[in-house]
Motif scaffolding. Structure first.
Motif, PDB file in Angstrom:
ATOM      1  N   MET A   1     -25.557  54.816   2.951  1.00  9.93           N
ATOM      2  CA  MET A   1     -25.138  53.385   2.674  1.00  9.93           C
ATOM      3  C   MET A   1     -26.158  52.418   2.838  1.00  9.93           C
ATOM      4  O   MET A   1     -27.190  52.431   3.676  1.00  9.93           O
ATOM      5  CB  MET A   1     -23.796  53.167   3.566  1.00  9.93           C
ATOM      6  CG  MET A   1     -23.258  51.989   3.646  1.00  9.93           C
ATOM      7  SD  MET A   1     -21.725  51.991   4.849  1.00  9.93           S
ATOM      8  CE  MET A   1     -20.753  50.370   4.154  1.00  9.93           C
ATOM      9  N   THR A   2     -26.188  51.330   2.078  1.00  5.16           N
ATOM     10  CA  THR A   2     -26.932  50.542   1.839  1.00  5.16           C
ATOM     11  C   THR A   2     -26.842  49.354   2.846  1.00  5.16           C
ATOM     12  O   THR A   2     -25.671  49.232   3.305  1.00  5.16           O
ATOM     13  CB  THR A   2     -27.291  50.176   0.628  1.00  5.16           C
ATOM     14  OG1 THR A   2     -25.901  49.282   0.267  1.00  5.16           O
ATOM     15  CG2 THR A   2     -27.816  51.034  -0.506  1.00  5.16           C
ATOM     16  N   SER A   3     -27.852  48.586   3.479  1.00  2.46           N
ATOM     17  CA  SER A   3     -27.552  47.552   4.376  1.00  2.46           C
ATOM     18  C   SER A   3     -26.700  46.554   3.741  1.00  2.46           C
ATOM     19  O   SER A   3     -26.471  46.273   2.438  1.00  2.46           O
ATOM     20  CB  SER A   3     -29.038  46.789   4.787  1.00  2.46           C
ATOM     21  OG  SER A   3     -29.556  46.276   3.587  1.00  2.46           O
ATOM     22  N   LEU A   4     -26.038  45.547   4.698  1.00  2.00           N
ATOM     23  CA  LEU A   4     -25.499  44.496   4.032  1.00  2.00           C
ATOM     24  C   LEU A   4     -26.239  43.485   3.307  1.00  2.00           C
ATOM     25  O   LEU A   4     -25.587  42.932   2.382  1.00  2.00           O
ATOM     26  CB  LEU A   4     -24.793  43.819   5.190  1.00  2.00           C
ATOM     27  CG  LEU A   4     -23.605  44.747   5.978  1.00  2.00           C
ATOM     28  CD1 LEU A   4     -23.164  43.908   7.326  1.00  2.00           C
ATOM     29  CD2 LEU A   4     -22.413  45.048   5.091  1.00  2.00           C
ATOM     30  N   ILE A   5     -27.436  43.475   3.716  1.00  2.00           N
ATOM     31  CA  ILE A   5     -28.234  42.282   2.817  1.00  2.00           C
ATOM     32  C   ILE A   5     -28.753  42.788   1.564  1.00  2.00           C
ATOM     33  O   ILE A   5     -28.083  42.221   0.612  1.00  2.00           O
ATOM     34  CB  ILE A   5     -29.682  42.212   3.503  1.00  2.00           C
ATOM     35  CG1 ILE A   5     -29.271  41.523   4.945  1.00  2.00           C
ATOM     36  CG2 ILE A   5     -30.621  41.335   2.670  1.00  2.00           C
ATOM     37  CD1 ILE A   5     -30.632  41.323   5.764  1.00  2.00           C
ATOM     38  N   LEU A   6     -28.785  44.268   1.158  1.00  2.00           N
ATOM     39  CA  LEU A   6     -28.859  44.843  -0.012  1.00  2.00           C
ATOM     40  C   LEU A   6     -27.499  44.582  -0.765  1.00  2.00           C
ATOM     41  O   LEU A   6     -27.531  44.469  -1.956  1.00  2.00           O
ATOM     42  CB  LEU A   6     -29.457  46.011  -0.116  1.00  2.00           C
ATOM     43  CG  LEU A   6     -30.929  46.301   0.397  1.00  2.00           C
ATOM     44  CD1 LEU A   6     -30.971  47.753   0.612  1.00  2.00           C
ATOM     45  CD2 LEU A   6     -31.749  45.337  -0.464  1.00  2.00           C
ATOM     46  N   GLN A   7     -26.393  44.848  -0.118  1.00  2.45           N
ATOM     47  CA  GLN A   7     -24.989  44.926  -0.760  1.00  2.45           C
ATOM     48  C   GLN A   7     -24.702  43.365  -1.114  1.00  2.45           C
ATOM     49  O   GLN A   7     -24.481  43.104  -2.600  1.00  2.45           O
ATOM     50  CB  GLN A   7     -23.898  45.144   0.044  1.00  2.45           C
ATOM     51  CG  GLN A   7     -24.147  46.881   0.325  1.00  2.45           C
ATOM     52  CD  GLN A   7     -22.905  46.992   1.238  1.00  2.45           C
ATOM     53  OE1 GLN A   7     -22.084  46.611   1.389  1.00  2.45           O
ATOM     54  NE2 GLN A   7     -23.254  48.056   1.915  1.00  2.45           N
ATOM     55  N   ARG A   8     -25.125  42.303  -0.537  1.00  2.00           N
ATOM     56  CA  ARG A   8     -24.998  41.173  -0.944  1.00  2.00           C
ATOM     57  C   ARG A   8     -25.938  40.736  -2.038  1.00  2.00           C
ATOM     58  O   ARG A   8     -25.594  39.784  -3.034  1.00  2.00           O
ATOM     59  CB  ARG A   8     -25.164  40.051   0.169  1.00  2.00           C
ATOM     60  CG  ARG A   8     -24.955  38.590  -0.161  1.00  2.00           C
ATOM     61  CD  ARG A   8     -24.893  37.656   0.908  1.00  2.00           C
ATOM     62  NE  ARG A   8     -23.805  37.677   1.848  1.00  2.00           N
ATOM     63  CZ  ARG A   8     -22.546  37.069   1.857  1.00  2.00           C
ATOM     64  NH1 ARG A   8     -22.481  36.317   0.617  1.00  2.00           N
ATOM     65  NH2 ARG A   8     -21.694  37.395   2.516  1.00  2.00           N
ATOM     66  N   MET A   9     -27.139  41.086  -2.038  1.00  2.00           N
ATOM     67  CA  MET A   9     -27.877  40.959  -3.144  1.00  2.00           C
ATOM     68  C   MET A   9     -27.599  41.552  -4.337  1.00  2.00           C
ATOM     69  O   MET A   9     -27.567  40.888  -5.465  1.00  2.00           O
ATOM     70  CB  MET A   9     -29.591  41.331  -2.987  1.00  2.00           C
ATOM     71  CG  MET A   9     -30.138  40.659  -1.639  1.00  2.00           C
ATOM     72  SD  MET A   9     -31.639  41.330  -0.962  1.00  2.00           S
ATOM     73  CE  MET A   9     -32.611  41.488  -2.308  1.00  2.00           C
ATOM     74  N   ALA A  10     -27.132  42.586  -4.374  1.00  2.00           N
ATOM     75  CA  ALA A  10     -26.463  43.152  -5.542  1.00  2.00           C
ATOM     76  C   ALA A  10     -25.486  42.193  -6.111  1.00  2.00           C
ATOM     77  O   ALA A  10     -25.014  42.369  -7.339  1.00  2.00           O
ATOM     78  CB  ALA A  10     -25.864  44.670  -5.248  1.00  2.00           C
TER      79      ALA A  10
END
Length: 86
Positions: free
Chosen positions: A1-10
Motif C-alpha cells: 500500500m502506498t503512503s497517503l501523500i502518494l495517494q493524494r498526489m495521484a
C-alpha cells in the motif's frame, strides 16, 4: 500500500488531467469557431465534434476524480496526505 501523500498526489494528477482535457476541448472549439476553415466546412464540424467529445470526457474524468478524492478524504480524513511546508 502506498503512503497517503502518494495517494493524494495521484488524486491531484487525475484532477489536473481532467482540467487539461477541458482546456483542450475549449481550444478545439475556438479553432472550430475562429479557425478560418470556412471553405472546408467538414473540418469545422470535425473540430466541433472533437471539442464536444473531449469536453464530455473531461467532465466525466473530473467527476470521477472528485468522487475519488471525496472517498479518500472520507476514509482517511480531510488533511490526510497533505504536505506541510518546511
Amino acid at each position: 500500500m502506498t503512503s497517503l501523500i502518494l495517494q493524494r498526489m495521484a488524486l491531484d494528477r487525475q484532477r489536473h488531467a481532467a482540467v487539461f482535457w477541458l482546456v483542450i476541448a475549449g481550444v478545439w472549439l475556438v479553432i472550430a469557431v475562429f479557425g478560418g476553415f470556412s471553405s472546408v466546412w467538414w473540418l469545422r464540424w470535425f473540430y466541433v465534434a472533437l471539442a464536444i467529445a473531449t469536453g464530455v470526457d473531461g467532465v466525466r474524468r473530473l467527476l470521477l476524480a472528485l468522487r475519488a478524492r471525496r472517498a479518500f478524504e472520507a476514509e482517511h480524513g480531510r488533511d490526510a496526505g497533505v504536505q506541510k511546508p518546511v
